[in-house]
Structures are given as structure tokens and as C-alpha cells.
Design a protein around this motif. Structure first.
Motif, PDB file in Angstrom:
ATOM      1  N   TYR A 115      -5.213  15.485 -49.598  1.00 54.26           N
ATOM      2  CA  TYR A 115      -6.334  14.706 -49.089  1.00 54.26           C
ATOM      3  C   TYR A 115      -6.465  13.390 -49.848  1.00 54.26           C
ATOM      4  N   SER A 116      -7.048  12.394 -49.169  1.00 56.95           N
ATOM      5  CA  SER A 116      -7.241  11.081 -49.784  1.00 56.95           C
ATOM      6  C   SER A 116      -8.371  10.352 -49.074  1.00 56.95           C
ATOM      7  N   ARG A 152       6.951  11.744 -61.832  1.00 63.26           N
ATOM      8  CA  ARG A 152       6.895  10.861 -60.670  1.00 63.26           C
ATOM      9  C   ARG A 152       5.463  10.510 -60.300  1.00 63.26           C
ATOM     10  N   PHE A 153       4.513  11.321 -60.730  1.00 58.78           N
ATOM     11  CA  PHE A 153       3.089  11.040 -60.550  1.00 58.78           C
ATOM     12  C   PHE A 153       2.345  11.722 -61.686  1.00 58.78           C
ATOM     13  N   VAL A 154       1.078  11.388 -61.842  1.00 55.51           N
ATOM     14  CA  VAL A 154       0.263  11.936 -62.924  1.00 55.51           C
ATOM     15  C   VAL A 154      -0.740  12.911 -62.332  1.00 55.51           C
ATOM     16  N   CYS A 155      -0.744  14.137 -62.827  1.00 52.18           N
ATOM     17  CA  CYS A 155      -1.682  15.148 -62.343  1.00 52.18           C
ATOM     18  C   CYS A 155      -2.896  15.226 -63.264  1.00 52.18           C
ATOM     19  N   GLU A 156      -4.069  15.332 -62.661  1.00 54.19           N
ATOM     20  CA  GLU A 156      -5.310  15.561 -63.394  1.00 54.19           C
ATOM     21  C   GLU A 156      -5.827  16.939 -62.994  1.00 54.19           C
ATOM     22  N   ASP A 157      -6.005  17.811 -63.979  1.00 47.31           N
ATOM     23  CA  ASP A 157      -6.385  19.195 -63.732  1.00 47.31           C
ATOM     24  C   ASP A 157      -7.895  19.373 -63.776  1.00 47.31           C
ATOM     25  N   VAL A 158      -8.414  20.076 -62.785  1.00 48.80           N
ATOM     26  CA  VAL A 158      -9.836  20.414 -62.752  1.00 48.80           C
ATOM     27  C   VAL A 158      -9.975  21.893 -62.407  1.00 48.80           C
ATOM     28  N   ALA A 159     -11.237  22.352 -62.357  1.00 47.55           N
ATOM     29  CA  ALA A 159     -11.473  23.777 -62.130  1.00 47.55           C
ATOM     30  C   ALA A 159     -11.629  24.144 -60.660  1.00 47.55           C
ATOM     31  N   SER A 160     -11.953  23.180 -59.778  1.00 39.39           N
ATOM     32  CA  SER A 160     -12.226  23.539 -58.390  1.00 39.39           C
ATOM     33  C   SER A 160     -11.938  22.381 -57.447  1.00 39.39           C
ATOM     34  N   ASP A 161     -11.754  22.707 -56.178  1.00 33.94           N
ATOM     35  CA  ASP A 161     -11.465  21.705 -55.153  1.00 33.94           C
ATOM     36  C   ASP A 161     -12.610  20.717 -54.980  1.00 33.94           C
ATOM     37  N   VAL A 162     -13.848  21.193 -55.088  1.00 36.12           N
ATOM     38  CA  VAL A 162     -14.982  20.290 -54.888  1.00 36.12           C
ATOM     39  C   VAL A 162     -15.004  19.187 -55.945  1.00 36.12           C
ATOM     40  N   HIS A 163     -14.544  19.496 -57.159  1.00 38.15           N
ATOM     41  CA  HIS A 163     -14.454  18.474 -58.200  1.00 38.15           C
ATOM     42  C   HIS A 163     -13.453  17.396 -57.800  1.00 38.15           C
ATOM     43  N   ASN A 164     -12.329  17.816 -57.225  1.00 43.61           N
ATOM     44  CA  ASN A 164     -11.327  16.842 -56.810  1.00 43.61           C
ATOM     45  C   ASN A 164     -11.811  15.986 -55.646  1.00 43.61           C
ATOM     46  N   GLU A 171     -12.955   7.283 -56.663  1.00 47.51           N
ATOM     47  CA  GLU A 171     -11.675   6.600 -56.860  1.00 47.51           C
ATOM     48  C   GLU A 171     -11.086   6.847 -58.245  1.00 47.51           C
ATOM     49  N   ARG A 172     -11.364   8.029 -58.782  1.00 53.08           N
ATOM     50  CA  ARG A 172     -10.776   8.411 -60.068  1.00 53.08           C
ATOM     51  C   ARG A 172      -9.393   9.027 -59.874  1.00 53.08           C
ATOM     52  N   ILE A 173      -9.094   9.479 -58.674  1.00 48.35           N
ATOM     53  CA  ILE A 173      -7.756   9.942 -58.320  1.00 48.35           C
ATOM     54  C   ILE A 173      -7.414   9.361 -56.950  1.00 48.35           C
ATOM     55  N   ASP A 174      -6.123   9.356 -56.634  1.00 52.04           N
ATOM     56  CA  ASP A 174      -5.666   8.822 -55.354  1.00 52.04           C
ATOM     57  C   ASP A 174      -5.478   9.902 -54.304  1.00 52.04           C
ATOM     58  N   TYR A 175      -5.068  11.075 -54.737  1.00 52.51           N
ATOM     59  CA  TYR A 175      -4.831  12.194 -53.829  1.00 52.51           C
ATOM     60  C   TYR A 175      -5.323  13.485 -54.483  1.00 52.51           C
ATOM     61  N   ALA A 176      -5.605  14.478 -53.650  1.00 53.65           N
ATOM     62  CA  ALA A 176      -5.974  15.805 -54.145  1.00 53.65           C
ATOM     63  C   ALA A 176      -5.244  16.857 -53.328  1.00 53.65           C
ATOM     64  N   VAL A 177      -4.624  17.802 -54.014  1.00 53.55           N
ATOM     65  CA  VAL A 177      -3.964  18.919 -53.340  1.00 53.55           C
ATOM     66  C   VAL A 177      -4.973  20.056 -53.224  1.00 53.55           C
ATOM     67  N   VAL A 178      -5.236  20.475 -51.993  1.00 50.29           N
ATOM     68  CA  VAL A 178      -6.293  21.446 -51.720  1.00 50.29           C
ATOM     69  C   VAL A 178      -5.767  22.422 -50.665  1.00 50.29           C
TER      70      VAL A 178
END
Length: 260
Positions: A115-116, A152-164, A171-178
Motif C-alpha cells: 500500500y502507498s 535494495r530498500f530500507v525496512c522500518e519495523d512496527v508492531a501492527s498494520d495500523v501503525h504502518n 509520509e514517514r514511509i513510502d510503502y507498507a506491506v500488509v
């Protein structure tokens, strides 16, 4: 062994164990606590809720095996499985995990979307040089995990999809894998409706398994009985109504969450 023979074997084990299983100590089964609607913790209760706990709970009920469905931080859950304190309720099968665990047959196929709020995801090349939100401790398939290790990209780890999703809006991240189910649920919330969009390609489809440590006594027999019970749930048409019920329940929980 043929599939029919496997089913018969699993059901036979379940039948033989039925008398003592009703009085056995509950099997402790761990799930990630922050992945609406598939598995999550609601309020202060330690009990796991969502699609995967409901499916596993229904299978264990069919086996007449008592169980406790526990919601924990994902990394802690993995540690407790390795320590022999839990069964892993919903994990993917990887070569590294196969060295330590035995796995059930897949009981659910989980589609992963990206998602973006800007350029839509078209494939892994879309992530080149971008910031990507992921769930802490999760694997997203060999291709994604390899590209991540290669930088190839930088991952930012969080605890839940809603945070992403909230980080996408800021605009703290460009994409989120959900998970696709999770993304669709979150898109219904006012904060994200029409603002966070799924890409034109899915990241992949991942089989979800129950897993036990290789050192666990009776682990292989338990998995055989679980596989048989899941087949019965599908045969009797019980899976889709269960999934629909859990998505509706999770959507109500999601409406109470802060938008970030």
C-alpha cells in the motif's frame, strides 16, 4: 502415504485420543498480537482473536483437544515456541524454521499487498531506495527477504498494520506491506478511505501453517489430527462463514483504534 490414508490416520489418532484429550491440559497456541483481522489482541485480554485463532480453535474443537489461544508480540511468540512453551498458531514455512519445527499442511492462503499514498506498487523494483513498513519479526517470502538483506530498500519495523498506515499518511514511509484482508479492512476507516491505495501487483501469496518444535512429544501425531480436522472444516463448509464473522468483528475493533 496417500491423502485419504493421511486423513484416516489423523482421524484415527483423534478418535483414540478423544477420551483422554477431553481431560488433557490445554495446548498453548501462540499468535501475533497485532495483525487485524487475521490475529490480534483485543483490550486487556491475553486471548488471541481473529481469523487464524478462530480456525485453529475450531480445528482443535473438532479434535476434542482443549487449547488456549494466546496473543503475544510476534518475536516473543517465536522465542517461546523454540523454548517448547507454545505451539506456533500461524506461521509461514521457511528453510531456517524447518530445521527446528514440524509443520502442518497449509490451513489458509494469505495474500500480501503493498500500500502507498503516492506511486502505486508495480513489483519489487518499485521499492528500490524506498522506505518500506513491515511487521516486526515477519518474513515476506524469499524474494522480498533477499532484496531486504541486499539493501535494495530500507525496512522500518512496527508492531501492527495500523501503525504502518498511519506512517504512510505522515509520509514517514513510502510503502507498507500488509495482508490483503487487513488492508481492505483499514481502507474502510475514515482516516484512510481514498487516501491509502493497494498496488497493481500483489507481493505474493503465503501459506499459513501450525507448527510445533521437533522436540515436542507427540507433535507429529498432533499435526496429523489437525490436518484431518481442517479438511473436515472445509468439507463441511464451515471456513468461509467463520472468516466472514471474524472480519466483521475485527472491523468493529479497528474503528476504535486511533488513526495515528
Amino acid at each position: 502415504m496417500k491423502r485419504r490414508d493421511c486423513l484416516a490416520s489423523g482421524l484415527a489418532w483423534a478418535g483414540l485420543a478423544r477420551g483422554q484429550a477431553l481431560h488433557a491440559s490445554p495446548a498453548a497456541i501462540g499468535f501475533d498480537e497485532g495483525s487485524l483481522p487475521t490475529m490480534y489482541r483485543a483490550a486487556a485480554s491475553p486471548a488471541a482473536r481473529g481469523i487464524y485463532p478462530a480456525l485453529v480453535g475450531a480445528a482443535f474443537a473438532a479434535m476434542r483437544r482443549p487449547c488456549e489461544l494466546r496473543a503475544l508480540p510476534f518475536k516473543r511468540m517465536l522465542t517461546e515456541v523454540d523454548a517448547g512453551q507454545l505451539i506456533a498458531g500461524a506461521v509461514i514455512r521457511t528453510p531456517e524454521r524447518e530445521q527446528r519445527w514440524l509443520f502442518s499442511q497449509p490451513y489458509f492462503l494469505e495474500r500480501l499487498a503493498v500500500y502507498s499514498t503516492g506511486a502505486l506498487y508495480q513489483g519489487l523494483d518499485s521499492l528500490q531506495g524506498k522506505r518500506v513498513g513491515v511487521i516486526r519479526g515477519w518474513s515476506y517470502g524469499e524474494a522480498f527477504d533477499t532484496a531486504r538483506r541486499q539493501g535494495r530498500f530500507v525496512c522500518e519495523d512496527v508492531a501492527s498494520d495500523v501503525h504502518n498506515f498511519a506512517k504512510l499518511l505522515r509520509e514517514r514511509i513510502d510503502y507498507a506491506v500488509v495482508t490483503e484482508l487487513g488492508g481492505r479492512m483499514l481502507q474502510q476507516l475514515a482516516a484512510y478511505e481514498g487516501r491509502v491505495m493497494a498496488g497493481n501487483a500483489v507481493l505474493g501469496a503465503t501459506a499459513i501453517h501450525l507448527a510445533v518444535p521437533r522436540t515436542q512429544d507427540g507433535g507429529a501425531a498432533l499435526l496429523a489430527a489437525f490436518n484431518a480436522a481442517v479438511e473436515l472444516l472445509h468439507r463441511d463448509g464451515l471456513v468461509e462463514p467463520l472468516v466472514a464473522r471474524e472480519i466483521a468483528a475485527a472491523a468493529e475493533v479497528a474503528r476504535t483504534l486511533p488513526a495515528g
